[in-house]
Design an enzyme around this catalytic site. Structure first.
Site, PDB file in Angstrom:
ATOM      1  N   LYS A   1     -10.031 -17.339  32.478  1.00 41.22           N
ATOM      2  CA  LYS A   1      -9.934 -16.003  33.064  1.00 41.22           C
ATOM      3  C   LYS A   1      -8.571 -15.384  32.721  1.00 41.22           C
ATOM      4  O   LYS A   1      -8.287 -15.182  31.566  1.00 41.22           O
ATOM      5  CB  LYS A   1     -10.212 -16.088  34.571  1.00 41.22           C
TER       6      LYS A   1
ATOM      7  N   ARG B   1      -6.380 -37.451  22.221  1.00 45.91           N
ATOM      8  CA  ARG B   1      -7.002 -37.415  23.551  1.00 45.91           C
ATOM      9  C   ARG B   1      -5.933 -37.639  24.619  1.00 45.91           C
ATOM     10  O   ARG B   1      -5.956 -37.057  25.699  1.00 45.91           O
ATOM     11  CB  ARG B   1      -8.123 -38.462  23.676  1.00 45.91           C
TER      12      ARG B   1
ATOM     13  N   TYR C   1     -16.105 -20.496  44.057  1.00 49.11           N
ATOM     14  CA  TYR C   1     -16.847 -20.397  42.800  1.00 49.11           C
ATOM     15  C   TYR C   1     -18.082 -21.314  42.865  1.00 49.11           C
ATOM     16  O   TYR C   1     -17.961 -22.494  43.217  1.00 49.11           O
ATOM     17  CB  TYR C   1     -15.920 -20.804  41.646  1.00 49.11           C
TER      18      TYR C   1
ATOM     19  N   ASP D   1      -7.427 -22.956  44.308  1.00 49.91           N
ATOM     20  CA  ASP D   1      -7.914 -22.396  43.046  1.00 49.91           C
ATOM     21  C   ASP D   1      -7.327 -20.991  42.943  1.00 49.91           C
ATOM     22  O   ASP D   1      -7.722 -20.086  43.679  1.00 49.91           O
ATOM     23  CB  ASP D   1      -9.451 -22.378  43.054  1.00 49.91           C
TER      24      ASP D   1
HETATM   25  C1  LIG Z   1     -14.721 -19.371  36.366  1.00 49.97           C
HETATM   26  C2  LIG Z   1     -14.170 -20.070  37.542  1.00 49.97           C
HETATM   27  C3  LIG Z   1     -14.186 -21.464  37.650  1.00 49.97           C
HETATM   28  C4  LIG Z   1     -14.837 -22.336  36.603  1.00 49.97           C
HETATM   29  O1  LIG Z   1     -14.173 -22.265  35.399  1.00 49.97           O
HETATM   30  P1  LIG Z   1     -14.853 -22.529  33.952  1.00 49.97           P
HETATM   31  O2  LIG Z   1     -13.713 -22.349  33.027  1.00 49.97           O
HETATM   32  O3  LIG Z   1     -15.953 -21.530  33.795  1.00 49.97           O
HETATM   33  O4  LIG Z   1     -15.383 -23.926  33.987  1.00 49.97           O
HETATM   34  C5  LIG Z   1     -13.588 -22.041  38.755  1.00 49.97           C
HETATM   35  N1  LIG Z   1     -13.025 -21.292  39.726  1.00 49.97           N
HETATM   36  C6  LIG Z   1     -13.011 -19.946  39.661  1.00 49.97           C
HETATM   37  C7  LIG Z   1     -12.377 -19.174  40.764  1.00 49.97           C
HETATM   38  C8  LIG Z   1     -13.584 -19.289  38.581  1.00 49.97           C
HETATM   39  O5  LIG Z   1     -13.570 -17.947  38.544  1.00 49.97           O
END
Ligand SMILES: *Cc1c(COP(=O)(O)O)cnc(C)c1O
Length: 381
Positions: free
Chosen positions: A197, A47, A99, A172
């Site tokens: 992604k 962890r 998001y 982000d």
């Molecule tokens: C998908 C996404 C998230 C969240 O991510 P998860 O891995 O689904 O928890 C946050 N910000 C953006 C821009 C995203 O496309």
């Protein structure tokens, strides 16, 4: 410093000293033998740290130009760790069109701890300046936004945060990946990703990362990994490491296909509008050319109504109707009923997300196959 593609393949991933394996082994061990009290090889319990995860963290810190990186079980787990920098009484300014999971976390969980959130269109620097308060500690933005592909000027936003004093900028960077956009070089303090992604890139694992620039970030985010345990598993860390090696090659293909598909959509009479920063008609095309080194594979377009959108989506054969983005396969989604359904009709209207809007994450298939698939579905409208 070596180039991006060299770092993506080598940083954090020297051949295994024990065996010479060129890939970082998958360390499936929860615990580590200690030689005597207080003496060990640097790992005690997974962890807290794991050698596969450590390699990924070193790789991602290098690619984003940060001082440290910390991976979590998902993008949302990473954003949850980010807000642990805040205390009761602090104020956060968040982009109005980020998001959907981000404002859900902020409003429905974090606000309960006495932290206040204001949502503004951060492409409007005047609106951002007006929203800052003496107790604002964090500005959180996405650029380009989802699905409308609105940009914020990262350098200008960072300058505003820093002139304000005691306020960090978190970006982000999921949509562009570090290959096309380097927020830390433009002044951001923290970079966030859903590694689910483009970084992982194969739609086969979830993950998130926080990249920090200061020792305080490293201490805090390490401590959160240890305290809350929402860490990335060694296997998923290994998958992201594998994905990152081809990030540059994949992003170039996403970008090439993205530009061509945006042009096809823009020319087609069934399409009323296209949102893609690479199109000269995009209102922030000049800013896109300045702060991004490519335009990527995310495009939104308008088909006029929910019925027309559904007719189009059901005719596709190569593109897959699904949530998510950033994988090698082309995914197409309907924001109003999928990713942005929870917002409600009123908020969607305010943001400009219509029932006829479709969002495409252009994959790296052969371009003629994608073009043919989209064209036949559009021609039927
Ligand atoms: C998908 C996404 C998230 C969240 O991510 P998860 O891995 O689904 O928890 C946050 N910000 C953006 C821009 C995203 O496309």
């Amino acid at each position: 410093m070596a180039g991006f593609r060299t770092r993506a393949i080598h940083d954090g991933q020297a051949p295994d000293p024990l065996t010479g394996a060129v890939n970082v082994p998958l360390y499936l061990s929860s615990t580590y033998a200690q030689e005597e009290i207080g003496r060990h090889k640097g790992w005690e319990y997974s962890r807290v740290s794991n050698p596969t995860r450590d390699a990924l963290e070193a790789s991602l810190a290098s690619l984003e130009g940060g001082a440290s990186a910390h991976v979590f079980a998902s993008g949302m787990a990473a954003i949850s760790a980010l807000v642990t920098l805040l205390k009761t009484g602090d104020h956060v300014v968040c982009g109005a069109n980020v998001y959907g999971g981000t404002p859900r976390l902020f409003n429905q969980i974090v606000a309960g701890y006495g932290i206040e959130f204001t949502y503004v269109d951060t492409s409007d620097l005047h609106a951002l300046r007006e929203a800052l308060r003496p107790e604002t500690r964090l500005v959180h933005i996405e650029t380009p936004t989802n699905p409308l592909m609105t940009l914020s000027d990262i350098r200008a936003v960072a300058d505003l945060c820093h002139a304000h004093g005691g306020c960090d900028l978190a970006v982000d960077n999921t949509f562009m990946s570090p290959f096309f956009q380097q927020p830390i070089a433009l002044g951001a303090d923290i970079v966030v990703h859903s590694t689910t992604k483009y970084l992982n890139g194969h739609s086969d694992g979830l993950g998130g990362v926080l990249v920090g620039t200061r020792p305080q970030h490293q201490e805090q985010f390490r401590f959160v990994q240890k305290c809350t345990g929402g860490i990335l598993s060694p296997f998923e860390a290994w998958l992201v490491l594998r994905g990152v090696k081809t990030l540059a090659a994949r992003m170039r293909e996403h970008d090439n296909n993205g530009r061509a598909i945006a042009a096809l959509l823009d020319r087609h009479p069934a399409v009323a509008q296209v949102w893609y920063p690479g199109l000269p008609a995009h209102p922030q095309h000049a800013l896109a050319c300045q702060q991004m080194s490519g335009f990527g594979g995310m495009i939104a377009f308008e088909l006029g109504s929910l019925e027309r959108a559904n007719c189009f989506l059901t005719r596709l054969r190569v593109c897959t109707l699904a949530e998510s983005l950033g994988g090698v396969e082309t995914l197409i989604s309907h924001p109003a009923t999928m990713t942005h359904a929870a917002l409600g009709a009123e908020a969607r209207t305010r943001l400009g997300i219509t029932d006829g809007m479709v969002r495409i994450s252009v994959g790296i298939e052969d371009l003629p196959d994608l073009e043919q698939d989209l064209r036949q579905a559009l021609d039927a409208l």
